[in-house]
Design a protein around this motif. Structure first.
Motif, PDB file in Angstrom:
ATOM      1  N   THR A  78       0.850  -1.179   0.000  1.00  0.00           N
ATOM      2  CA  THR A  78       0.000   0.000   0.000  1.00  0.00           C
ATOM      3  C   THR A  78       0.887   1.231   0.000  1.00  0.00           C
ATOM      4  O   THR A  78       1.774   1.344   0.822  1.00  0.00           O
ATOM      5  CB  THR A  78      -0.886   0.013   1.258  1.00  0.00           C
ATOM      6  N   PRO A  79       0.669   2.181  -0.915  1.00  0.00           N
ATOM      7  CA  PRO A  79       1.615   3.282  -1.045  1.00  0.00           C
ATOM      8  C   PRO A  79       1.839   4.087   0.224  1.00  0.00           C
ATOM      9  O   PRO A  79       2.886   4.680   0.391  1.00  0.00           O
ATOM     10  CB  PRO A  79       0.983   4.150  -2.143  1.00  0.00           C
ATOM     11  N   ASP A  80       0.858   4.185   1.136  1.00  0.00           N
ATOM     12  CA  ASP A  80       1.066   5.044   2.298  1.00  0.00           C
ATOM     13  C   ASP A  80       1.504   4.265   3.526  1.00  0.00           C
ATOM     14  O   ASP A  80       1.346   4.709   4.643  1.00  0.00           O
ATOM     15  CB  ASP A  80      -0.212   5.823   2.624  1.00  0.00           C
ATOM     16  N   ARG A  81       2.074   3.080   3.319  1.00  0.00           N
ATOM     17  CA  ARG A  81       2.540   2.269   4.443  1.00  0.00           C
ATOM     18  C   ARG A  81       4.055   2.120   4.362  1.00  0.00           C
ATOM     19  O   ARG A  81       4.660   2.297   3.332  1.00  0.00           O
ATOM     20  CB  ARG A  81       1.915   0.860   4.418  1.00  0.00           C
ATOM     21  N   THR A  82       4.690   1.769   5.488  1.00  0.00           N
ATOM     22  CA  THR A  82       6.117   1.478   5.499  1.00  0.00           C
ATOM     23  C   THR A  82       6.320   0.006   5.708  1.00  0.00           C
ATOM     24  O   THR A  82       5.462  -0.684   6.217  1.00  0.00           O
ATOM     25  CB  THR A  82       6.833   2.239   6.619  1.00  0.00           C
ATOM     26  N   SER A  83       7.489  -0.481   5.309  1.00  0.00           N
ATOM     27  CA  SER A  83       7.819  -1.889   5.531  1.00  0.00           C
ATOM     28  C   SER A  83       8.897  -1.983   6.584  1.00  0.00           C
ATOM     29  O   SER A  83       9.675  -1.059   6.768  1.00  0.00           O
ATOM     30  CB  SER A  83       8.308  -2.535   4.230  1.00  0.00           C
ATOM     31  N   THR A  84       8.944  -3.119   7.247  1.00  0.00           N
ATOM     32  CA  THR A  84       9.841  -3.267   8.385  1.00  0.00           C
ATOM     33  C   THR A  84      10.649  -4.539   8.260  1.00  0.00           C
ATOM     34  O   THR A  84      10.123  -5.573   7.909  1.00  0.00           O
ATOM     35  CB  THR A  84       9.038  -3.313   9.695  1.00  0.00           C
ATOM     36  N   THR A  85      11.947  -4.433   8.561  1.00  0.00           N
ATOM     37  CA  THR A  85      12.829  -5.593   8.549  1.00  0.00           C
ATOM     38  C   THR A  85      13.738  -5.540   9.746  1.00  0.00           C
ATOM     39  O   THR A  85      13.748  -4.568  10.473  1.00  0.00           O
ATOM     40  CB  THR A  85      13.643  -5.609   7.236  1.00  0.00           C
ATOM     41  N   PRO A  86      14.536  -6.576   9.968  1.00  0.00           N
ATOM     42  CA  PRO A  86      15.150  -6.711  11.299  1.00  0.00           C
ATOM     43  C   PRO A  86      16.132  -5.633  11.690  1.00  0.00           C
ATOM     44  O   PRO A  86      16.986  -5.257  10.916  1.00  0.00           O
ATOM     45  CB  PRO A  86      15.882  -8.054  11.202  1.00  0.00           C
ATOM     46  N   GLY A  87      16.014  -5.166  12.892  1.00  0.00           N
ATOM     47  CA  GLY A  87      17.061  -4.425  13.585  1.00  0.00           C
ATOM     48  C   GLY A  87      17.831  -5.449  14.381  1.00  0.00           C
ATOM     49  O   GLY A  87      17.851  -6.607  14.041  1.00  0.00           O
ATOM     50  N   THR A  88      18.441  -5.054  15.440  1.00  0.00           N
ATOM     51  CA  THR A  88      19.235  -6.015  16.196  1.00  0.00           C
ATOM     52  C   THR A  88      18.996  -5.877  17.671  1.00  0.00           C
ATOM     53  O   THR A  88      18.680  -4.811  18.161  1.00  0.00           O
ATOM     54  CB  THR A  88      20.732  -5.790  15.926  1.00  0.00           C
ATOM     55  N   VAL A  89      19.121  -6.968  18.362  1.00  0.00           N
ATOM     56  CA  VAL A  89      19.158  -6.980  19.820  1.00  0.00           C
ATOM     57  C   VAL A  89      20.296  -7.892  20.225  1.00  0.00           C
ATOM     58  O   VAL A  89      20.708  -8.768  19.466  1.00  0.00           O
ATOM     59  CB  VAL A  89      17.828  -7.504  20.426  1.00  0.00           C
ATOM     60  N   PRO A  90      20.841  -7.702  21.410  1.00  0.00           N
ATOM     61  CA  PRO A  90      21.968  -8.537  21.822  1.00  0.00           C
ATOM     62  C   PRO A  90      21.627 -10.005  21.771  1.00  0.00           C
ATOM     63  O   PRO A  90      20.593 -10.445  22.273  1.00  0.00           O
ATOM     64  CB  PRO A  90      22.218  -8.071  23.266  1.00  0.00           C
ATOM     65  N   GLY A  91      22.483 -10.766  21.121  1.00  0.00           N
ATOM     66  CA  GLY A  91      22.312 -12.204  21.106  1.00  0.00           C
ATOM     67  C   GLY A  91      21.364 -12.703  20.040  1.00  0.00           C
ATOM     68  O   GLY A  91      21.019 -13.876  19.993  1.00  0.00           O
ATOM     69  N   THR A  92      20.864 -11.823  19.123  1.00  0.00           N
ATOM     70  CA  THR A  92      19.959 -12.262  18.074  1.00  0.00           C
ATOM     71  C   THR A  92      20.609 -12.009  16.725  1.00  0.00           C
ATOM     72  O   THR A  92      21.529 -11.217  16.589  1.00  0.00           O
ATOM     73  CB  THR A  92      18.634 -11.485  18.136  1.00  0.00           C
ATOM     74  N   PRO A  93      20.108 -12.670  15.657  1.00  0.00           N
ATOM     75  CA  PRO A  93      20.669 -12.429  14.335  1.00  0.00           C
ATOM     76  C   PRO A  93      20.503 -10.980  13.927  1.00  0.00           C
ATOM     77  O   PRO A  93      19.574 -10.297  14.344  1.00  0.00           O
ATOM     78  CB  PRO A  93      19.833 -13.366  13.434  1.00  0.00           C
ATOM     79  N   SER A  94      21.425 -10.526  13.123  1.00  0.00           N
ATOM     80  CA  SER A  94      21.363  -9.137  12.690  1.00  0.00           C
ATOM     81  C   SER A  94      20.287  -8.971  11.636  1.00  0.00           C
ATOM     82  O   SER A  94      19.812  -9.908  11.023  1.00  0.00           O
ATOM     83  CB  SER A  94      22.720  -8.716  12.124  1.00  0.00           C
ATOM     84  N   GLY A  95      19.894  -7.711  11.413  1.00  0.00           N
ATOM     85  CA  GLY A  95      18.901  -7.451  10.404  1.00  0.00           C
ATOM     86  C   GLY A  95      18.678  -5.968  10.281  1.00  0.00           C
ATOM     87  O   GLY A  95      19.346  -5.165  10.894  1.00  0.00           O
ATOM     88  N   THR A  96      17.679  -5.584   9.488  1.00  0.00           N
ATOM     89  CA  THR A  96      17.413  -4.172   9.252  1.00  0.00           C
ATOM     90  C   THR A  96      15.924  -3.939   9.280  1.00  0.00           C
ATOM     91  O   THR A  96      15.128  -4.860   9.352  1.00  0.00           O
ATOM     92  CB  THR A  96      17.958  -3.751   7.879  1.00  0.00           C
TER      93      THR A  96
ATOM     94  N   VAL B  22       7.859 -12.264   6.249  1.00  0.00           N
ATOM     95  CA  VAL B  22       7.707 -13.431   7.109  1.00  0.00           C
ATOM     96  C   VAL B  22       9.039 -14.070   7.474  1.00  0.00           C
ATOM     97  O   VAL B  22       9.183 -14.672   8.535  1.00  0.00           O
ATOM     98  CB  VAL B  22       6.772 -14.454   6.432  1.00  0.00           C
ATOM     99  N   GLU B  23      10.057 -13.901   6.609  1.00  0.00           N
ATOM    100  CA  GLU B  23      11.344 -14.523   6.925  1.00  0.00           C
ATOM    101  C   GLU B  23      12.162 -13.744   7.954  1.00  0.00           C
ATOM    102  O   GLU B  23      13.220 -14.201   8.391  1.00  0.00           O
ATOM    103  CB  GLU B  23      12.182 -14.727   5.651  1.00  0.00           C
ATOM    104  N   ASN B  24      11.683 -12.589   8.335  1.00  0.00           N
ATOM    105  CA  ASN B  24      12.456 -11.740   9.250  1.00  0.00           C
ATOM    106  C   ASN B  24      12.118 -12.055  10.712  1.00  0.00           C
ATOM    107  O   ASN B  24      11.542 -11.256  11.446  1.00  0.00           O
ATOM    108  CB  ASN B  24      12.192 -10.259   8.959  1.00  0.00           C
ATOM    109  N   HIS B  25      12.529 -13.253  11.155  1.00  0.00           N
ATOM    110  CA  HIS B  25      12.243 -13.656  12.527  1.00  0.00           C
ATOM    111  C   HIS B  25      12.931 -12.725  13.536  1.00  0.00           C
ATOM    112  O   HIS B  25      12.410 -12.471  14.616  1.00  0.00           O
ATOM    113  CB  HIS B  25      12.708 -15.093  12.750  1.00  0.00           C
TER     114      HIS B  25
END
Length: 952
Positions: free
Chosen positions: A5-23, A194-197
């Protein structure tokens, strides 16, 4: 690419200690795969954008212990944001935008860096001038209700690949949520592939209750952003781990550089290098001296950047004037921690203060922490480290006591005293001017340091006393904390401009509430530490006395009673001629006694007879105290001519240092008893329930905050971004306003009327119902201890007329308060006082001139737990008046505790309440009745321990 949807943002992994990295994504993609452009700036909006919220800027410790600087994004960040985007991997860009997005078009770049700091907010995390992470939220308007305020937003963040795994995602989320709450938002939304656990874990592990929906490979997440007990616990846990790691980086370096290492033995750079080498540090040591090929036989380097291997810790021993050049090389080298032993900074005043601030700002901007300046240094005595990066030539033996000293000048004497008295240390930090690393950081480290069992502090000032209280209370539940706080009556000249003064009553309340054992002198510090380090905690306050001198036994008994301890049976005098075996037997019987003679601890007094050595007596005492049924009871010895832990009283560890079971000896009976008394009080505090931070029923915070805002002193009514606008003056509330505000917190004031003239007085008395009280208008008359402005128990019209005439004659006014009589009880005063550092301090006392003269008040720092409230009411020396003194009927203490909790909740929730007095409160068996109240509002003080994580 996923449909969006054009007025929405998408989200991907950030990081927390001890978890896989992401954005995490920042902007929604348009039909061509690039984010949609921003709508035009609304008419009337300044071209330069809204006021920049400078109070959102913060230095934060990442999970690896290094610093990142967080601030709102600005239009001038455009080039840095482009460079940031180019350094993202293809995978990160895909996860961010749900498809390829190799470049940022100009229209999108303008949107990204131009925000309103309200509906659209963005933060950048910086290392130097480089952006390493970005987080933002976009307000979501309801298309059907465009005029209603925005209450929810879509949140997203992205972390550069080489900085993932440092907890930056959780940091950005905390600060975005705090900004959103400040702007009136209450909910975040996000969409995640969905793959961004890892991204889901970022939100779930933040402590919020996350609601999830799944459609077409995308998870839609929603959660309220009001702090919860779990989210605050998560924040504190991450803060503790990160700040502890930053201290661990300093105390467990793999390599050390000494900048200013000198071949001249009179220079401090020579002393630091010599001490490092003498301690046999387990890692490489690098002297830095551009004018020498080697120092002390170790190859020297012209600059830190010339060192071929990584450098974790750099000790700076050059004049303050040369610090800028050193900083540049350390920043380029990636040094984690600076220990600055040089003076000439804030301790020198003037330009030194500016130089110190610049030093810390530069270090933090590039991820480094600073210990000092004007520090003695740091030491870690663990066998696997053996670090002595300090100016102290000789360290105490290895032990399990951590020591923090704010004073570098006292540090050497403190270490020498510890060595002479046989107190082993695990780690030592002298922070000097404490420009960055403080005692709070060390409390975080020692909480989880398995090598430290006892913590000692020498403090001159508090950087963040509210945070100190929170950390100390948590640490003291498992490890004793003993503190000397200097400056009770005067502060050092160098601290008068840089530190906020704290009243000693506030310090006393802070320490008592936090379980910190406060001592007045360095000698008392070591007296107490020796007992804590080598003996178990007592289970009670009953003390047995065994000695070979009746005179000294009497002194011990007197000292016990003076200290509030109890004697377990009569003192045992074995006589001057007793053999070592007889002496040991008497001690053993005292340790194992039961019934009336059962003791929780024991004081042993021994005066060596003439020509009789005491070594054998000391040996049998050590053996007896360490075995048998009494081994869990602390033993303090008074072996005259022996102080500390002499070899004869020590239980040696394999390396020869004193270990658990060693018996400390004191130079006098009084010192032994005082140390035992402090330890007993601490043990009693530790056994008390922790208490709960509960909100009493019947509190309407929304109504209270709306009222404060209506009166013009709410926190968001003050322009925090402007330094030109003077803060609003304090505002005493009228009677009706005070009653209304107190009512928001479930505090009722006994019904009253303020009237003029005798006819209105009679009418008010009839309306309220007899008996009534008449009170003069004005505190000058009403709160005098002789009650000259008060007439009580008026039960008829005639009595009211006479009382009115009396008050009119005394005050010269025809205006009075008419108040319904409350049940008779003990008159008390409950107050909220302003403290420059704490913000609010709660005090309680019994009314009366004697109480005022003796300053018999108890204090507690808000927030108040249930146990704090109970202790506050029972703490004054006059408190027995509330519990049935001399046969009087006990007051309802539960009602007083509830009232204290409500006042504490008010002070905590409304920092604009600068002072409040409930005076008098009549405490009786029927309850606690507030018959007088004064409230003053004003601009809220700064509370550094509120909100998301930041370095104070």
């Amino acid at each position: 690419m996923a449909e969006r949807t054009p007025d929405r943002t998408s989200t991907t992994p950030g990081t927390v200690p001890g978890t896989p990295s992401g954005t995490a994504t920042v902007e929604p993609p348009g039909p061509d795969g690039s984010p949609e452009a921003t709508a035009p700036v609304p008419p009337g909006e300044p071209a330069a954008g809204p006021a920049y919220p400078r109070h959102w800027e913060a230095d934060i410790v990442a999970s690896d212990g290094r610093i990142v600087h967080l601030r709102p994004i600005q239009p001038t960040d455009a080039d840095a944001l482009l460079a940031f985007h180019q350094r993202l991997s293809d995978r990160t860009r895909y996860l961010r935008y749900f498809g390829p997005y190799p470049r940022i078009p100009p229209r999108d770049l303008e949107r990204f860096v131009t925000v309103d700091h309200h509906k659209r907010v963005a933060f950048v995390a910086l290392l130097g001038d480089e952006i390493i992470a970005v987080g933002r939220y976009e307000g979501l308007s309801d298309p059907d209700k465009p005029d209603e305020p925005v209450t929810s937003a879509e949140v997203a963040f992205v972390v550069r690949d080489d900085h993932q795994g440092r907890g930056l995602g959780s940091i950005l989320l905390e600060h975005l949520a705090a900004a959103a709450r400040e702007n009136g938002l209450d909910r975040f939304e996000a969409e995640v592939l969905v793959e961004n656990h890892a991204m889901v874990r970022v939100f779930r592990e933040a402590g919020y209750q996350v609601r999830r929906a799944f459609a077409e490979g995308v998870l839609h997440l929603e959660f309220d952003i009001d702090p919860t007990e779990r989210s605050l616990a998560v924040r504190d846990s991450r803060e503790q781990a990160a700040e502890a790691r930053s201290v661990a980086n300093a105390l467990n370096p793999t390599s050390v550089a000494v900048i200013g290492a000198s071949t001249d033995p009179s220079k401090i750079g020579h002393a630091v290098l010599s001490n490092l080498l003498r301690a046999n540090f387990t890692g490489p040591v690098y002297p830095v001296n551009p004018d020498a090929r080697s120092v002390r036989g170790v190859r020297a380097y012209a600059s830190v950047t010339d060192i071929p291997d990584p450098v974790d810790l750099a000790v700076v021993a050059i004049p303050a004037a040369g610090i800028d050049e050193v900083m540049d090389s350390c920043l380029e080298k990636g040094v984690k921690t600076l220990v600055v032993v040089s003076s000439g900074f804030a301790d020198a005043g003037g330009h030194g203060v500016i130089a110190e601030r610049r030093l810390v700002a530069e270090a933090r901007a590039h991820g480094m922490r600073v210990i000092g300046p004007n520090a003695l240094g740091v030491a870690n005595l663990a066998d696997e480290v053996r670090l002595n990066a300090s100016l102290a030539p000789d360290l105490p033996p290895r032990g399990r006591v951590g020591f923090f000293s704010q004073s570098g000048a006292l540090g050497t004497a403190i270490l020498a005293t510890a060595k002479s008295r046989g107190l082993g240390l695990s780690t030592f930090v002298s922070a000097g001017n404490r420009a960055d690393v403080s005692g709070n950081d060390l409390l975080q480290y020692w909480q989880t340091d398995p090598a430290t069992d006892v913590v000692l502090l020498y403090l001159e000032t508090f950087g963040n006393p509210r945070k100190f209280g929170r950390l100390a209370r948590r640490l003291a539940r498992t490890k004793p904390v003993v503190a000397v706080k200097s400056g009770r009556h005067a502060r050092p000249e160098r601290l008068r401009e840089s530190a906020v003064p704290i009243d000693d009553a506030s310090v006393r309340a802070l320490f008592e509430q936090s379980g910190v054992i406060r001592v007045e002198t360095i000698a008392q510090l070591f007296d107490t530490a020796l007992l804590l380090a080598y003996q178990p905690l007592p289970k009670g306050r009953r003390v047995a006395v065994v000695g070979n001198s009746s005179a000294l036994n009497v002194l011990v008994t007197d000292a016990l009673r003076d200290a509030g301890l109890e004697t377990a049976g009569d003192p045992v005098d074995v006589g001057a001629a007793a053999s070592p075996e007889e002496f040991a037997a008497a001690v053993g019987r005292a340790l194992e006694a039961d019934g009336a003679a059962e003791a929780d601890s024991i004081v042993v007094v021994f005066v060596p007879p003439i020509a009789t050595p005491g070594a054998e007596y000391a040996r049998v005492l050590r053996e007896t105290a360490g075995g048998g049924a009494g081994a869990d009871k602390p033993v303090a010895a008074v072996f005259l001519a022996m102080e500390g832990v002499p070899d004869e009283l020590a239980v040696p560890l394999p390396d020869g240092t004193p270990g658990p079971g060693s018996v400390p000896s004191y130079a006098s009976p009084e010192r032994a008893v005082q140390a035992l008394s402090r330890v007993a009080r601490y043990a009693q505090w530790r056994e008390m329930p922790v208490g709960e931070f509960v909100q009493p029923d019947g509190i309407d915070l929304d109504r209270a905050r709306a009222m404060v805002e209506r009166l013009g002193v709410a926190a968001d009514a003050v322009d925090t971004a402007s330094t030109e606008v003077a803060a609003p003056a304090t505002r005493p509330l009228t009677d009706d306003e005070a009653v209304e505000l107190l009512g928001c917190f479930g505090i009722s004031v006994t019904a009253f009327r303020r009237v003029r003239g005798v006819e209105d007085t009679e009418a008010a008395a009839e309306e309220l119902g007899y008996p009534i009280a008449l009170k003069a208008v004005g505190d000058r008359w009403r709160h005098r201890t002789d009650l000259v402005g008060v007439r009580l128990d008026l039960g008829s019209v005639a009595a009211v007329r006479r009382a009115f005439a009396d008050l009119q004659r005394v005050t010269g006014k025809d205006e009075v308060y008419v108040q319904r009589m409350s049940p008779k009880g003990t008159s008390c005063v409950l107050e909220v006082a302003e403290d420059p550092s704490f913000g609010s301090l709660l005090s309680f006392g019994i009314s009366g001139m004697a109480t005022q003269l003796l300053d018999d008040r108890a204090f507690r720092v808000v927030p108040l737990s249930t146990e704090d409230a109970a202790a506050l009411i029972r703490a004054p020396r006059a408190a027995p008046l509330l519990t049935g003194y001399r046969g009087s009927e006990p007051a309802d203490l539960a009602a007083l505790e509830d009232l204290a909790l409500r006042v504490g909740a008010m002070a905590e929730a409304l920092p604009e309440v600068r002072s409040l007095a409930l005076d008098p409160v009549l405490a009786s068996a029927e309850g606690a009745y507030v018959t007088g109240a004064r409230v003053v509002l004003g601009p809220p003080p700064t509370r550094d321990d509120h909100g998301p994580r930041r370095l104070g």
